[in-house]
Scaffold this motif. Structure first.
Motif, PDB file in Angstrom:
ATOM      1  N   ILE A  36      21.666  34.790 -92.587  1.00 32.63           N
ATOM      2  CA  ILE A  36      22.760  33.981 -92.046  1.00 32.63           C
ATOM      3  C   ILE A  36      23.943  34.862 -91.659  1.00 32.63           C
ATOM      4  N   SER A  37      24.157  35.939 -92.405  1.00 34.64           N
ATOM      5  CA  SER A  37      25.306  36.804 -92.134  1.00 34.64           C
ATOM      6  C   SER A  37      25.172  37.563 -90.808  1.00 34.64           C
ATOM      7  N   ARG A  38      24.018  37.505 -90.201  1.00 35.80           N
ATOM      8  CA  ARG A  38      23.785  38.206 -88.934  1.00 35.80           C
ATOM      9  C   ARG A  38      24.111  37.366 -87.705  1.00 35.80           C
ATOM     10  N   GLY A  49      21.288  19.568 -86.537  1.00 40.67           N
ATOM     11  CA  GLY A  49      21.215  19.392 -87.985  1.00 40.67           C
ATOM     12  C   GLY A  49      22.239  20.212 -88.746  1.00 40.67           C
ATOM     13  N   VAL A  50      22.847  21.177 -88.073  1.00 41.90           N
ATOM     14  CA  VAL A  50      23.861  22.013 -88.725  1.00 41.90           C
ATOM     15  C   VAL A  50      25.229  21.554 -88.243  1.00 41.90           C
ATOM     16  N   GLY A  51      26.040  21.063 -89.177  1.00 46.74           N
ATOM     17  CA  GLY A  51      27.365  20.569 -88.836  1.00 46.74           C
ATOM     18  C   GLY A  51      28.452  21.310 -89.592  1.00 46.74           C
ATOM     19  N   PRO A  52      29.681  20.853 -89.447  1.00 49.15           N
ATOM     20  CA  PRO A  52      30.819  21.517 -90.094  1.00 49.15           C
ATOM     21  C   PRO A  52      30.698  21.617 -91.622  1.00 49.15           C
ATOM     22  N   LYS A  53      30.139  20.583 -92.255  1.00 48.54           N
ATOM     23  CA  LYS A  53      29.992  20.622 -93.714  1.00 48.54           C
ATOM     24  C   LYS A  53      29.039  21.746 -94.121  1.00 48.54           C
ATOM     25  N   ALA A  54      27.920  21.867 -93.419  1.00 50.57           N
ATOM     26  CA  ALA A  54      26.962  22.932 -93.732  1.00 50.57           C
ATOM     27  C   ALA A  54      27.609  24.301 -93.534  1.00 50.57           C
ATOM     28  N   ILE A  55      28.413  24.437 -92.487  1.00 58.05           N
ATOM     29  CA  ILE A  55      29.087  25.709 -92.225  1.00 58.05           C
ATOM     30  C   ILE A  55      30.047  26.044 -93.362  1.00 58.05           C
ATOM     31  N   ARG A  56      30.817  25.053 -93.820  1.00 55.66           N
ATOM     32  CA  ARG A  56      31.750  25.285 -94.943  1.00 55.66           C
ATOM     33  C   ARG A  56      31.002  25.729 -96.199  1.00 55.66           C
ATOM     34  N   LEU A  57      29.901  25.059 -96.505  1.00 59.03           N
ATOM     35  CA  LEU A  57      29.118  25.404 -97.696  1.00 59.03           C
ATOM     36  C   LEU A  57      28.470  26.782 -97.556  1.00 59.03           C
ATOM     37  N   LEU A  58      27.975  27.088 -96.373  1.00 61.59           N
ATOM     38  CA  LEU A  58      27.391  28.410 -96.134  1.00 61.59           C
ATOM     39  C   LEU A  58      28.454  29.496 -96.240  1.00 61.59           C
ATOM     40  N   GLU A  59      29.634  29.230 -95.698  1.00 61.58           N
ATOM     41  CA  GLU A  59      30.722  30.202 -95.756  1.00 61.58           C
ATOM     42  C   GLU A  59      31.096  30.515 -97.202  1.00 61.58           C
ATOM     43  N   GLU A  64      30.633  34.321-101.860  1.00 62.96           N
ATOM     44  CA  GLU A  64      30.237  34.634-103.239  1.00 62.96           C
ATOM     45  C   GLU A  64      29.396  35.897-103.313  1.00 62.96           C
ATOM     46  N   GLN A  65      28.700  36.205-102.226  1.00 64.26           N
ATOM     47  CA  GLN A  65      27.833  37.384-102.174  1.00 64.26           C
ATOM     48  C   GLN A  65      28.501  38.560-101.467  1.00 64.26           C
ATOM     49  N   GLY A  66      29.771  38.388-101.098  1.00 63.97           N
ATOM     50  CA  GLY A  66      30.473  39.453-100.385  1.00 63.97           C
ATOM     51  C   GLY A  66      30.062  39.552 -98.930  1.00 63.97           C
ATOM     52  N   LEU A  67      29.547  38.461 -98.381  1.00 61.38           N
ATOM     53  CA  LEU A  67      29.085  38.420 -96.991  1.00 61.38           C
ATOM     54  C   LEU A  67      29.952  37.467 -96.186  1.00 61.38           C
ATOM     55  N   SER A  68      29.774  37.477 -94.883  1.00 63.42           N
ATOM     56  CA  SER A  68      30.455  36.528 -94.000  1.00 63.42           C
ATOM     57  C   SER A  68      29.608  36.339 -92.751  1.00 63.42           C
ATOM     58  N   PHE A  69      29.991  35.344 -91.956  1.00 69.66           N
ATOM     59  CA  PHE A  69      29.307  35.143 -90.684  1.00 69.66           C
ATOM     60  C   PHE A  69      29.584  36.332 -89.771  1.00 69.66           C
TER      61      PHE A  69
END
Length: 76
Positions: A36-38, A49-59, A64-69
């Motif tokens: 996902i970070s790529r 199927g991917v909306g703003p809520k999923a993006i917030r949770l993924l972010e 937490e893992q030291g990663l970002s989009f």
């Protein structure tokens, strides 16, 4: 103790993002947070199927893992 900057390629996408988002991500071959970070959040929002809520949770999970989009590429 949590290690904020250690990347963990084997950390799977959290299921709390919802089944439609999980199906969309898995359908595109994204299995882990490292995958996902790529990509950018904007690219993921284009998936059905991917909306703003999923993006917030993924972010949050990425952070937490030291990663970002990935950064969004500017169109010329």
């Amino acid at each position: 103790m949590k290690q904020a900057h250690k990347t963990a390629p084997g950390v799977f996408i959290p299921e709390n993002i919802g089944k439609p988002a999980l199906r969309a991500l898995h359908g595109e071959g994204y299995q882990t947070l490292h995958d996902i970070s790529r990509v950018s959040a904007a690219e993921l929002l284009e998936l059905h199927g991917v909306g703003p809520k999923a993006i917030r949770l993924l972010e949050a999970a990425l952070a937490e893992q030291g990663l970002s989009f990935a950064e969004e590429e500017e169109e010329e």
